[in-house]
Design a protein around this motif. Structure first.
Motif, PDB file in Angstrom:
ATOM      1  N   GLY A  79       0.811  -1.249   0.178  1.00 54.93           N
ATOM      2  CA  GLY A  79       0.179   0.143   0.121  1.00 54.93           C
ATOM      3  C   GLY A  79       0.777   1.377  -0.054  1.00 54.93           C
ATOM      4  O   GLY A  79       2.309   1.196  -0.122  1.00 54.93           O
ATOM      5  N   PRO A  80       0.367   2.274   0.275  1.00 60.14           N
ATOM      6  CA  PRO A  80       1.147   3.717   0.197  1.00 60.14           C
ATOM      7  C   PRO A  80       2.112   3.666   0.933  1.00 60.14           C
ATOM      8  O   PRO A  80       3.432   4.336   0.853  1.00 60.14           O
ATOM      9  CB  PRO A  80      -0.007   4.749   0.540  1.00 60.14           C
ATOM     10  CG  PRO A  80      -1.377   4.051   0.194  1.00 60.14           C
ATOM     11  CD  PRO A  80      -1.116   2.612   0.276  1.00 60.14           C
ATOM     12  N   ASP A  81       2.154   3.158   2.421  1.00 65.06           N
ATOM     13  CA  ASP A  81       3.436   3.243   3.256  1.00 65.06           C
ATOM     14  C   ASP A  81       4.260   2.160   2.745  1.00 65.06           C
ATOM     15  O   ASP A  81       5.524   2.744   3.083  1.00 65.06           O
ATOM     16  CB  ASP A  81       2.716   2.831   4.727  1.00 65.06           C
ATOM     17  CG  ASP A  81       1.920   4.000   5.218  1.00 65.06           C
ATOM     18  OD1 ASP A  81       1.807   5.039   4.893  1.00 65.06           O
ATOM     19  OD2 ASP A  81       1.324   3.803   6.357  1.00 65.06           O
ATOM     20  N   LEU A 108       9.804   1.843   0.379  1.00 63.57           N
ATOM     21  CA  LEU A 108      10.569   1.282  -0.489  1.00 63.57           C
ATOM     22  C   LEU A 108      11.330   2.548  -1.435  1.00 63.57           C
ATOM     23  O   LEU A 108      12.401   2.511  -1.646  1.00 63.57           O
ATOM     24  CB  LEU A 108       9.992   0.526  -1.631  1.00 63.57           C
ATOM     25  CG  LEU A 108       9.471  -0.772  -0.839  1.00 63.57           C
ATOM     26  CD1 LEU A 108       8.541  -1.620  -2.150  1.00 63.57           C
ATOM     27  CD2 LEU A 108      10.604  -1.555  -0.638  1.00 63.57           C
ATOM     28  N   GLU A 109      10.471   3.811  -1.447  1.00 66.13           N
ATOM     29  CA  GLU A 109      11.034   4.931  -2.110  1.00 66.13           C
ATOM     30  C   GLU A 109      12.128   5.569  -1.316  1.00 66.13           C
ATOM     31  O   GLU A 109      12.941   6.302  -1.819  1.00 66.13           O
ATOM     32  CB  GLU A 109       9.982   5.986  -2.669  1.00 66.13           C
ATOM     33  CG  GLU A 109       9.271   5.410  -3.676  1.00 66.13           C
ATOM     34  CD  GLU A 109       7.954   6.139  -3.799  1.00 66.13           C
ATOM     35  OE1 GLU A 109       7.034   6.208  -4.775  1.00 66.13           O
ATOM     36  OE2 GLU A 109       7.320   7.111  -2.994  1.00 66.13           O
ATOM     37  N   ALA A 160      18.513   8.567  12.041  1.00 59.57           N
ATOM     38  CA  ALA A 160      17.395   9.517  12.113  1.00 59.57           C
ATOM     39  C   ALA A 160      16.863   9.189  10.716  1.00 59.57           C
ATOM     40  O   ALA A 160      15.679   9.079  10.563  1.00 59.57           O
ATOM     41  CB  ALA A 160      17.633  11.013  12.220  1.00 59.57           C
ATOM     42  N   ALA A 161      17.588   9.121   9.650  1.00 59.18           N
ATOM     43  CA  ALA A 161      16.917   9.038   8.510  1.00 59.18           C
ATOM     44  C   ALA A 161      16.137   7.506   8.306  1.00 59.18           C
ATOM     45  O   ALA A 161      14.915   7.645   7.886  1.00 59.18           O
ATOM     46  CB  ALA A 161      18.072   9.064   7.168  1.00 59.18           C
ATOM     47  N   TYR A 162      16.873   6.663   8.735  1.00 56.34           N
ATOM     48  CA  TYR A 162      15.913   5.210   8.669  1.00 56.34           C
ATOM     49  C   TYR A 162      14.814   5.160   9.683  1.00 56.34           C
ATOM     50  O   TYR A 162      13.812   4.697   9.342  1.00 56.34           O
ATOM     51  CB  TYR A 162      16.919   3.953   8.936  1.00 56.34           C
ATOM     52  CG  TYR A 162      16.413   2.687   8.800  1.00 56.34           C
ATOM     53  CD1 TYR A 162      15.983   2.258   7.556  1.00 56.34           C
ATOM     54  CD2 TYR A 162      15.998   1.808   9.845  1.00 56.34           C
ATOM     55  CE1 TYR A 162      15.179   1.307   7.102  1.00 56.34           C
ATOM     56  CE2 TYR A 162      15.211   0.681   9.654  1.00 56.34           C
ATOM     57  CZ  TYR A 162      14.854   0.520   8.281  1.00 56.34           C
ATOM     58  OH  TYR A 162      13.932  -0.577   8.145  1.00 56.34           O
ATOM     59  N   LEU A 204       6.893   2.743   8.724  1.00 55.46           N
ATOM     60  CA  LEU A 204       6.104   2.631   7.391  1.00 55.46           C
ATOM     61  C   LEU A 204       6.181   0.897   7.083  1.00 55.46           C
ATOM     62  O   LEU A 204       5.372   0.505   6.252  1.00 55.46           O
ATOM     63  CB  LEU A 204       6.516   3.376   6.268  1.00 55.46           C
ATOM     64  CG  LEU A 204       6.647   4.887   6.081  1.00 55.46           C
ATOM     65  CD1 LEU A 204       7.529   5.477   5.156  1.00 55.46           C
ATOM     66  CD2 LEU A 204       5.186   5.473   6.288  1.00 55.46           C
ATOM     67  N   ARG A 205       7.198   0.391   7.399  1.00 56.48           N
ATOM     68  CA  ARG A 205       7.451  -0.888   7.219  1.00 56.48           C
ATOM     69  C   ARG A 205       6.724  -1.889   8.188  1.00 56.48           C
ATOM     70  O   ARG A 205       6.070  -2.808   8.053  1.00 56.48           O
ATOM     71  CB  ARG A 205       8.725  -1.429   6.936  1.00 56.48           C
ATOM     72  CG  ARG A 205       9.035  -3.109   6.610  1.00 56.48           C
ATOM     73  CD  ARG A 205      10.332  -3.386   6.655  1.00 56.48           C
ATOM     74  NE  ARG A 205      11.309  -2.908   7.713  1.00 56.48           N
ATOM     75  CZ  ARG A 205      11.367  -3.397   8.871  1.00 56.48           C
ATOM     76  NH1 ARG A 205      10.536  -4.300   9.384  1.00 56.48           N
ATOM     77  NH2 ARG A 205      12.330  -2.970   9.759  1.00 56.48           N
TER      78      ARG A 205
END
Length: 111
Positions: free
Chosen positions: A15-17, A22-23, A72-74, A80-81
């Motif tokens: 779905g969107p999340d 992945l993006e 922080a980025a991850y 979302l995962r």
């Protein structure tokens, strides 16, 4: 020694999340020299049962893998995962090309 982040995702609700995850994941890997070496695909089953997807990301060492996961980025995308997938994720050290299987045994048990 190369280290790996390994994920065995048994269920993923696309779905969107998940698409957003992945993006975004590739840019989180770059500062830690991480890269995918396995990302899903249909396994050729030789023994046992397998369900789900296997993901393996290589890092230069365990410190880089830990730093990536804690970054922080991850951390900004990990939910979302985790909110939309069921599975196991772990970090593990690799072995050298010269590694022999017997080396996993204590010295006293080696022949």
């Amino acid at each position: 020694m190369t280290a790996y982040a390994v994920g065995h995702l048994r269920q993923v609700d696309l779905g969107p999340d998940i698409i957003a995850y992945l993006e975004g994941i590739d840019t989180t890997l770059k500062p830690f020299d991480g890269h995918f070496i396995i990302h899903g695909g249909v396994p050729e089953k030789l023994e046992g049962n397998w369900q789900g997807d296997l993901i393996v990301i290589a890092f230069p060492d365990l410190a880089a893998a830990r730093a990536w996961y804690a970054s922080a980025a991850y951390q900004a995308i990990v939910k979302l995962r985790t909110d939309h997938a069921v599975g196991d994720v772990f970090l593990v050290d690799g072995v050298s090309r010269e590694h022999k299987a017997i080396e996993v045994l204590p010295e006293a048990l080696r022949g």
